[in-house]
Design an enzyme around this catalytic site. Structure first.
Site, PDB file in Angstrom:
ATOM      1  N   SER A   1       2.014   9.838   7.028  1.00 43.13           N
ATOM      2  CA  SER A   1       1.274   9.152   8.187  1.00 43.13           C
ATOM      3  C   SER A   1       2.286   9.024   9.142  1.00 43.13           C
ATOM      4  O   SER A   1       2.785  10.141   9.476  1.00 43.13           O
ATOM      5  CB  SER A   1       0.508   7.635   7.750  1.00 43.13           C
TER       6      SER A   1
ATOM      7  N   HIS B   1      -7.299   8.531   3.581  1.00 41.68           N
ATOM      8  CA  HIS B   1      -5.788   8.653   4.005  1.00 41.68           C
ATOM      9  C   HIS B   1      -4.930   9.372   2.931  1.00 41.68           C
ATOM     10  O   HIS B   1      -4.984   8.965   1.841  1.00 41.68           O
ATOM     11  CB  HIS B   1      -5.502   7.282   4.396  1.00 41.68           C
TER      12      HIS B   1
ATOM     13  N   ASP C   1      -9.751  12.456   6.709  1.00 41.85           N
ATOM     14  CA  ASP C   1      -8.650  11.272   6.862  1.00 41.85           C
ATOM     15  C   ASP C   1      -9.057  10.590   8.175  1.00 41.85           C
ATOM     16  O   ASP C   1      -9.138  11.116   9.252  1.00 41.85           O
ATOM     17  CB  ASP C   1      -7.368  11.896   7.096  1.00 41.85           C
TER      18      ASP C   1
END
Length: 513
Positions: A231, A482, A454
């Protein structure tokens, strides 16, 4: 006030949140080989004389968190551009390779910005790395500057943070009264952060954190940086590759943030990502008897819009005395969309809200904010804002009307609740970051993993980052939620682990159904 800053970086992409929501049990890590007590010497070749006191540190490890885990603290300069301006501390945890014969260190970052790498490695190692990586590498978690157990951004006590995150401002949404109240709230928060953070706010930047990673590489005794970033951790890793291309070893960036997207567009793209994931959730929900909605997906989304408007007009009381408005309900929805495993909780939260019950929705919102039993488990809220306010420049060229029109067209359910005054407008220090493509010329191949569904780091960002990087290699997980690695897709896992362990570069464009 312009919408451009209000649209930037609206939602944190936290790998740690995906863990908390997944409810999955991972295999136990095998026993760890005994510690020999010998640490590699720091790597100091070519280091500037003024930085030798930092790069030459000898680490003092102490057992922590169970068998195989050791912790230490590393000292870094507050300002890498001027090391004379003081120091700060970086908290580090190591899980020793279960094979007893590590290939080296594998640094990890779980995202945010603001998530604790120490906590997630120490408490949930099998979420961060599969057994093959834990066997062959010393897995390193660290709290970036400003985060967790490192020298941390500090703003509010729990009661104050509750008020900042959950209190319902006066006035009708969009009114001058409400806007003024939110701006005053942001001003108070920013002032508290400055007053309580011991002068570190100007130095809480991704570039400084990337330079800290090079320090960690060196004091761990590694010639090259092996890295697995999730991320926001992909932006941190890409920034490292830009600064130190000749020191990149094997690098995987999972759930990519696109550094070329201006801050004015980041929040819009994320809003669209969550809207698309919400529609996918609704399609699944409508096949289940306990779904609180009916009809088509469009019908269900319209009913959800009506529910949000109803809750906004008449907030719902929770058992702890808080009141649930549309902002907190949207936070709950966003939290649940990080992992498909949490969709049952989202059905329960929305069904409860439709019946006037707020507790399940608050459980999801609290999970997003790191709140348990009225206490906050970390400083991720404060650190998230500190990093973003320094990293994202004000995009004065943004076409606010066009961005708003796109938001309303492509994310109509979220749009009424997505915009609010941004704390960065009140931040006491101007941003020093920049936005633009990262090519990282001179690195070896860098693997970028993207997931088609995502919501937090939309797939198009992974495509873009892989294309920008001079040696970018794209691996795609087809699915929802995610992140891609270690999420039950054997194809992705084999590609990532084969690259990190064996230096086998995946086929660019590999698509894992």
């Amino acid at each position: 006030m312009s919408a451009r800053r209000r649209l930037s970086a609206a939602v944190a992409g936290l790998a740690a949140l995906a863990l908390a929501l997944s409810g999955c049990l991972y295999a136990q890590i095998p026993p760890v080989a005994p510690d020999t007590g010998v640490s590699p010497a720091p790597v100091t070749e070519g280091v500037a004389p003024e930085l030798l006191p930092y790069y030459g540190q000898e680490l003092a490890w102490e057992a922590c968190g169970g068998a195989g885990f050791d912790c230490t603290t590393v000292t870094a300069p507050r300002d890498w551009a001027d090391p004379s301006r003081g120091e700060l501390q970086l908290a580090v945890v190591r899980h020793r390779a279960t094979s007893g014969k590590p290939l080296g260190s594998l640094l990890t970052n779980p995202g945010g910005p603001g998530a604790s790498g120490v906590s997630i490695v120490r408490d949930s190692l099998s979420f961060v790395t599969g057994q093959r990586l834990s066997s062959d590498f010393d897995v390193i978690g660290f709290d970036p500057r400003g985060v967790g157990q490192s020298t941390a951004v500090t703003c509010y006590d729990p009661a104050q943070l509750d008020a900042y995150l959950y209190d319902i401002p006066p006035g009708v949404r969009g009114s001058d009264e409400r806007t003024a109240s939110l701006e005053a709230r942001n001003e108070g928060f920013a002032q508290a952060c400055d007053a309580n953070s011991d002068g570190i706010l100007p130095f809480i930047t991704t570039e400084n954190a990337a330079r800290d990673m090079d320090l960690l590489r060196a004091v761990l005794g590694d010639q090259k940086l092996n890295y697995l970033g999730y991320s926001y951790g992909t932006f941190l890793g890409a920034t490292y590759a830009k600064l130190f291309p000749d020191r990149v070893g094997r690098m995987v960036l999972d759930g990519a943030v696109d550094p070329s997207v201006p801050g004015s567009e980041v929040g819009v793209v994320q809003a669209i990502g969550f809207e698309n994931s919400l529609r996918t959730f609704m399609a699944d929900c409508l096949t289940i008897s306990s779904c609180p909605f009916g009809g088509s997906v469009d019908d269900a989304m319209a009913d959800l819009s009506a529910l949000l408007a109803r809750v906004d007009a008449r907030p719902l009381p929770a058992s702890d005395g808080r009141r649930l408005d549309a902002d907190s309900l949207m936070t709950a929805i966003i939290a649940a969309l990080y992992s498909q495993d949490s969709w049952a909780f989202l059905r329960s939260a929305l069904g409860g809200a439709a019946e006037g019950q707020a507790d399940v929705a608050f459980q999801l919102a609290d999970l997003y904010n790191g709140r348990v039993g009225g206490q906050y488990q970390d400083n991720s809220t404060e650190a998230f804002r500190a990093y973003n306010c320094m990293d994202y420049p004000d995009d004065g060229a943004a076409d606010d009307a066009a961005l708003q029109e796109r938001l309303e067209r492509e994310a109509p359910t979220s749009a009424p609740y997505w915009l609010s005054p941004d704390v960065c407008d009140a931040w006491p220090y101007p941003p020093t970051g920049s936005r633009g493509p990262i090519t990282a010329e001179g690195t070896p191949p860098i693997v970028v993993v993207g997931t088609t569904g995502d919501p937090a780091t939309p797939y198009q960002w992974a495509e873009s980052l892989a294309a920008q990087l001079a040696q970018g290699v794209l691996v795609t997980r087809v699915g929802e939620g995610h992140l891609g690695y270690n999420r039950g897709n054997a194809c992705v896992d084999a590609a990532v682990e084969g690259f990190l362990v064996d230096d086998t570069v995946p086929e660019d464009g590999l698509r894992c159904e």
